[in-house]
Design an enzyme around this catalytic site. Structure first.
Site, PDB file in Angstrom:
ATOM      1  N   CYS A  50       0.809  -1.227   0.000  1.00 41.42           N
ATOM      2  CA  CYS A  50       0.000   0.000   0.000  1.00 41.42           C
ATOM      3  C   CYS A  50       0.837   1.269   0.000  1.00 41.42           C
ATOM      4  O   CYS A  50       0.343   2.344   0.332  1.00 41.42           O
ATOM      5  CB  CYS A  50      -0.922   0.006   1.223  1.00 41.42           C
ATOM      6  SG  CYS A  50      -1.966  -1.443   1.298  1.00 41.42           S
ATOM      7  N   CYS A  80      -5.618   4.604   7.936  1.00 41.77           N
ATOM      8  CA  CYS A  80      -5.696   3.168   8.221  1.00 41.77           C
ATOM      9  C   CYS A  80      -6.845   2.852   9.181  1.00 41.77           C
ATOM     10  O   CYS A  80      -7.271   1.708   9.283  1.00 41.77           O
ATOM     11  CB  CYS A  80      -4.383   2.670   8.811  1.00 41.77           C
ATOM     12  SG  CYS A  80      -3.959   3.474  10.364  1.00 41.77           S
TER      13      CYS A  80
HETATM   14  S1  SF4 Z   1      -2.853  -3.372   6.966  1.00 47.16           S
HETATM   15 FE1  SF4 Z   1      -3.600  -1.654   5.716  1.00 47.16          FE
HETATM   16  S2  SF4 Z   1      -1.744  -0.671   5.014  1.00 47.16           S
HETATM   17 FE2  SF4 Z   1      -1.169  -2.738   5.722  1.00 47.16          FE
HETATM   18  S3  SF4 Z   1      -1.301  -4.099   3.906  1.00 47.16           S
HETATM   19 FE3  SF4 Z   1      -3.265  -4.150   4.904  1.00 47.16          FE
HETATM   20  S4  SF4 Z   1      -4.444  -2.550   3.807  1.00 47.16           S
HETATM   21 FE4  SF4 Z   1      -2.321  -2.162   3.416  1.00 47.16          FE
END
Ligand code: SF4
Length: 247
Positions: free
Chosen positions: A200, A223
């Site tokens: 991401c 997030c």
């Molecule tokens: S926790 Fe959030 S930032 Fe981390 S991989 Fe998953 S979607 Fe992406």
């Protein structure tokens, strides 16, 4: 326990205080039931440096999502060891393991809100269960949501969120880094000015917004740690809400 009205008044007064003054107030009033969180990226270094210098041994929560760049994990190890800080790694609840393994490669893309909830929000909720104050490094200039945050935010469950750097800018971060000769995340010079999980985060240009490389093209900027998602504790409700939002 400090009354809500008093917290609101203090929060207003803290608008003109330095981050160090705010941190010292929080430590004085909440130690040992106080912790900070850090993602160990370049912009996290000033708060990490300030808090751990002002209070040795304070717990520093690091959310290990399992999706981090290797450079982030190495940097976390290096700083924790050299600065002798009490880093506590947080992990996904094992009850999600089967689901998460089945969707390891697709979840960050197909349902990033759920992915963030499982890997970041819920572990942090659990870690803060017995904590009364949480020091976080968000700044108003980072996102629309953060622009409306307060320096002290009292949640309904009694947790006080303390945001000492809320009024800082990128220039303040740079100045503090230079003055204190703080190390940068190894990917910073490669264009990763804000570093999250590998699936991401992309490198950005010099003139882009600091967080432009996070969830690029997915209509997501947070997030969930600093949004209403964090205040929700019921998993089924969260899942339902997330699914409705992404339809
Ligand atoms: S926790 Fe959030 S930032 Fe981390 S991989 Fe998953 S979607 Fe992406």
């Amino acid at each position: 326990m400090i009354a809500k009205a008093e917290i609101e008044q203090l929060s207003l007064e803290f608008e003109s205080k330095t981050p160090q003054e705010i941190i010292l107030w929080a430590i004085k009033n909440f130690w040992p039931e106080i912790a900070m969180s850090s993602s160990f990226q370049t912009q996290s270094m000033p708060l990490l440096h300030m808090v751990t210098s002002l209070k040795r041994g304070i717990p520093v929560f690091f959310i290990d999502t399992g999706y981090h760049f290797w450079e982030t994990l190495e940097f976390r190890e290096k700083i924790a060891s050299e600065w002798k800080i009490n880093v506590i790694d947080l992990y996904r609840d094992s009850r999600w393991d089967v689901f998460a393994r089945q969707h390891t490669r697709t979840l960050p893309v197909e349902d990033p809100n759920l992915c963030c909830y499982l890997h970041k929000v819920q572990p942090m909720q659990k870690a803060l269960k017995d904590i009364k104050a949480w020091i976080s490094g968000i700044r108003r200039d980072q996102t629309f949501v953060r622009a409306h945050a307060k320096i002290l935010e009292l949640q309904e469950d009694g947790l006080l969120k303390v945001n000492p750097l809320l009024n800082w800018t990128q220039a303040d971060v740079k100045k503090y880094m230079e003055e204190n000769n703080l190390p940068k995340h190894p990917l910073y010079e490669k264009g990763y000015r804000s570093v999250g999980c590998a699936p991401c985060t992309v490198a950005i240009g010099i003139t882009d917004d600091e967080r432009a490389g996070r969830w690029q093209g997915r209509g997501k900027t947070e997030c969930g740690l600093h949004t209403d998602m964090f205040k929700k504790k019921d998993v089924s409700e969260i899942k339902q809400k997330i699914k409705l939002e992404i339809k």
